[in-house]
Design a protein around this motif. Structure first.
Motif, short mmCIF file in Angstrom:
data_model
loop_
_atom_site.label_atom_id
_atom_site.label_comp_id
_atom_site.label_asym_id
_atom_site.label_seq_id
_atom_site.Cartn_x
_atom_site.Cartn_y
_atom_site.Cartn_z
N ALA A 22 1.01 -0.77 0.47
CA ALA A 22 -0.12 0.30 -0.04
C ALA A 22 0.56 1.65 -0.02
O ALA A 22 0.84 2.10 -1.28
CB ALA A 22 -1.21 0.22 0.81
N VAL A 26 1.40 4.58 -2.81
CA VAL A 26 0.93 5.74 -2.91
C VAL A 26 2.16 6.55 -3.24
O VAL A 26 2.61 7.71 -4.14
CB VAL A 26 0.96 6.54 -0.85
CG1 VAL A 26 0.46 7.79 -0.95
CG2 VAL A 26 -0.17 5.54 -0.63
N TYR A 57 -8.36 6.63 -6.15
CA TYR A 57 -9.47 7.18 -5.42
C TYR A 57 -9.59 7.24 -4.49
O TYR A 57 -9.35 8.36 -3.82
CB TYR A 57 -10.61 6.92 -6.27
CG TYR A 57 -11.57 8.62 -5.70
CD1 TYR A 57 -11.44 9.14 -6.15
CD2 TYR A 57 -12.53 7.63 -4.39
CE1 TYR A 57 -13.04 9.47 -5.77
CE2 TYR A 57 -13.60 8.20 -4.28
CZ TYR A 57 -13.21 10.37 -4.59
OH TYR A 57 -14.57 11.16 -3.96
N ARG A 58 -9.28 5.97 -3.39
CA ARG A 58 -9.44 6.30 -2.68
C ARG A 58 -7.89 6.62 -1.92
O ARG A 58 -7.50 7.28 -0.54
CB ARG A 58 -8.87 4.92 -2.01
CG ARG A 58 -10.46 4.10 -1.93
CD ARG A 58 -10.53 2.93 -0.80
NE ARG A 58 -9.40 1.53 -1.81
CZ ARG A 58 -10.11 0.98 -1.92
NH1 ARG A 58 -10.91 0.86 -2.26
NH2 ARG A 58 -9.02 -0.05 -2.70
N ILE A 59 -7.23 6.52 -3.00
CA ILE A 59 -5.38 7.14 -2.29
C ILE A 59 -5.04 8.64 -2.89
O ILE A 59 -4.74 9.30 -1.69
CB ILE A 59 -4.49 5.93 -3.14
CG1 ILE A 59 -3.81 4.82 -3.38
CG2 ILE A 59 -2.99 6.98 -3.64
CD1 ILE A 59 -2.95 4.40 -4.42
N GLN A 61 -8.28 11.18 -2.95
CA GLN A 61 -8.69 11.35 -1.31
C GLN A 61 -8.05 11.46 0.00
O GLN A 61 -7.99 11.92 0.53
CB GLN A 61 -10.19 10.72 -1.64
CG GLN A 61 -10.97 10.64 -2.40
CD GLN A 61 -11.10 12.01 -2.87
OE1 GLN A 61 -11.85 12.41 -1.75
NE2 GLN A 61 -11.11 12.34 -3.59
N SER A 62 -6.96 10.48 0.28
CA SER A 62 -6.41 10.38 1.77
C SER A 62 -5.31 11.43 1.39
O SER A 62 -5.06 12.05 2.60
CB SER A 62 -5.55 8.74 1.71
OG SER A 62 -4.75 8.97 2.64
N LEU A 63 -5.12 11.79 0.54
CA LEU A 63 -3.16 12.63 0.02
C LEU A 63 -4.12 13.80 -0.25
O LEU A 63 -3.76 14.63 0.48
CB LEU A 63 -2.97 12.46 -1.26
CG LEU A 63 -1.81 10.83 -1.11
CD1 LEU A 63 -1.59 10.78 -2.46
CD2 LEU A 63 -0.52 10.67 -0.43
N SER A 65 -7.08 14.81 1.90
CA SER A 65 -7.25 14.71 3.20
C SER A 65 -5.79 15.25 4.25
O SER A 65 -6.28 15.78 4.63
CB SER A 65 -7.86 13.76 3.88
OG SER A 65 -6.54 12.94 3.96
N ARG A 66 -4.86 15.00 3.51
CA ARG A 66 -3.03 15.46 3.75
C ARG A 66 -2.89 16.69 3.57
O ARG A 66 -2.17 17.14 4.06
CB ARG A 66 -2.66 14.72 4.52
CG ARG A 66 -2.97 13.53 5.55
CD ARG A 66 -2.68 12.36 5.25
NE ARG A 66 -2.77 11.07 6.10
CZ ARG A 66 -4.25 10.59 6.41
NH1 ARG A 66 -5.31 10.72 5.56
NH2 ARG A 66 -4.54 9.58 7.39
N TYR A 78 -5.91 16.00 -9.88
CA TYR A 78 -5.29 16.77 -8.82
C TYR A 78 -4.37 17.24 -9.27
O TYR A 78 -3.38 16.94 -10.35
CB TYR A 78 -5.33 15.57 -7.59
CG TYR A 78 -6.78 14.46 -7.82
CD1 TYR A 78 -6.78 15.28 -6.28
CD2 TYR A 78 -7.71 14.12 -8.77
CE1 TYR A 78 -8.22 14.29 -6.05
CE2 TYR A 78 -8.60 13.00 -7.65
CZ TYR A 78 -9.03 13.05 -7.18
OH TYR A 78 -10.37 13.18 -5.82
#
Length: 273
Positions: A22, A26, A57-59, A61-63, A65-66, A78
């Motif tokens: 994972a 990233v 998409y999950r990766i 969104q996580s990035l 958010s930070r 993005y």
């Protein structure tokens, strides 16, 4: 037959392997933003990395958010965010090669009135890390942070020439894409250019990475003797006559050696970890 005890040793948990994979995904996503378009979408990243759109998409969104990545109203895709910029600036401040190269490259810029640059090896490519622009009205400037293949241009070729043989051979057997009409895309021709760079300690480019640009580059070796980047003098190709190129060869070799010496001193000075 020797029997070895396995007491106290356990295989790595599957969760550890999954976590490593994972993290690699990233990192791969982030590295795509160091080259190519400013904005990247889910579909483009999915195709490039061979990942499902759901995972990408999950990766993303996580990035986001930070604040490592960000989006803009009205634009699909993005881009790098404020946290990524802060990380990059922090890395440059802590990059010893940049610290010791800065005064040398500034002086070289003043001596030649041409732009001088610092490149770093990143994976199997290289990026411009810094530049000191020529004071002339007509000059060359480079795009910091963008990745370029090692076979195109003097800064890349001189890194490629001094890589360990096995790694260099692996790269030479990959497709050699053309960036301009003068990019070397023939393996035999490139090998001859690399052999010359090894003999001379310098590589020359006339329009190989950017049309109309000339450059002379030398490898930048780390304190351990491994090639970690390069420095160059670059400008409009018409100013890079044979006589000028010969003069720049001597200047860039001396500058690279000065940086290497100072880099070793910086690493070995008392009180440094």
């Amino acid at each position: 037959m020797t029997i070895k005890s396995t007491a106290g040793r356990r295989p790595a948990p599957a969760a550890d392997n999954a976590g490593t994979e994972a993290a690699a995904r990233v990192a791969d996503v982030l590295l795509l933003f160091t080259g190519g378009p400013r904005y990247l979408g889910v579909s483009a990243i999915s195709r490039e990395l061979g990942l499902s759109k759901a995972v990408v998409y999950r990766i993303l969104q996580s990035l986001v958010s930070r604040d490592v990545l960000a989006t803009d109203d009205g634009i699909s895709g993005y881009r790098l965010g404020a946290a990524a910029a802060a990380l990059g600036a922090s890395a440059l401040r802590r990059f010893d090669a940049r610290t010791v190269a800065t005064p040398v490259l500034r002086r070289l810029r003043d001596e030649t009135s041409e732009t001088t640059t610092l490149s770093g090896l990143v994976g199997d490519e290289r990026v411009y890390l810094d530049q000191f622009e020529s004071p002339r009205e007509i000059k060359m400037t480079v795009e910091l942070g963008r990745r370029f293949p090692l076979h195109a241009g003097s800064s890349g070729k001189v890194i490629l020439a001094f890589l360990p043989e096995e790694r260099r051979e692996t790269l030479l057997h990959r497709p050699l894409d053309s960036l301009t009409d003068n990019t070397i895309t023939d393996e035999a021709t490139l090998r001859a250019a690399l052999a010359e760079a090894i003999r001379e300690g310098v590589a020359v480019s006339l329009g190989e990475r950017q049309a109309g640009a000339g450059s002379v580059a030398a490898p930048l070796f780390g304190p351990g003797g491994e090639v970690q980047g390069s420095i160059s003098i670059c400008g409009p190709q018409y100013r890079f006559t044979p006589e000028v190129i010969e003069h720049y060869r001597a200047l860039i070799r001396a500058a690279a050696e000065e940086i290497r010496t100072n880099w070793s001193w910086l690493r070995d000075r008392p009180g440094r970890d």
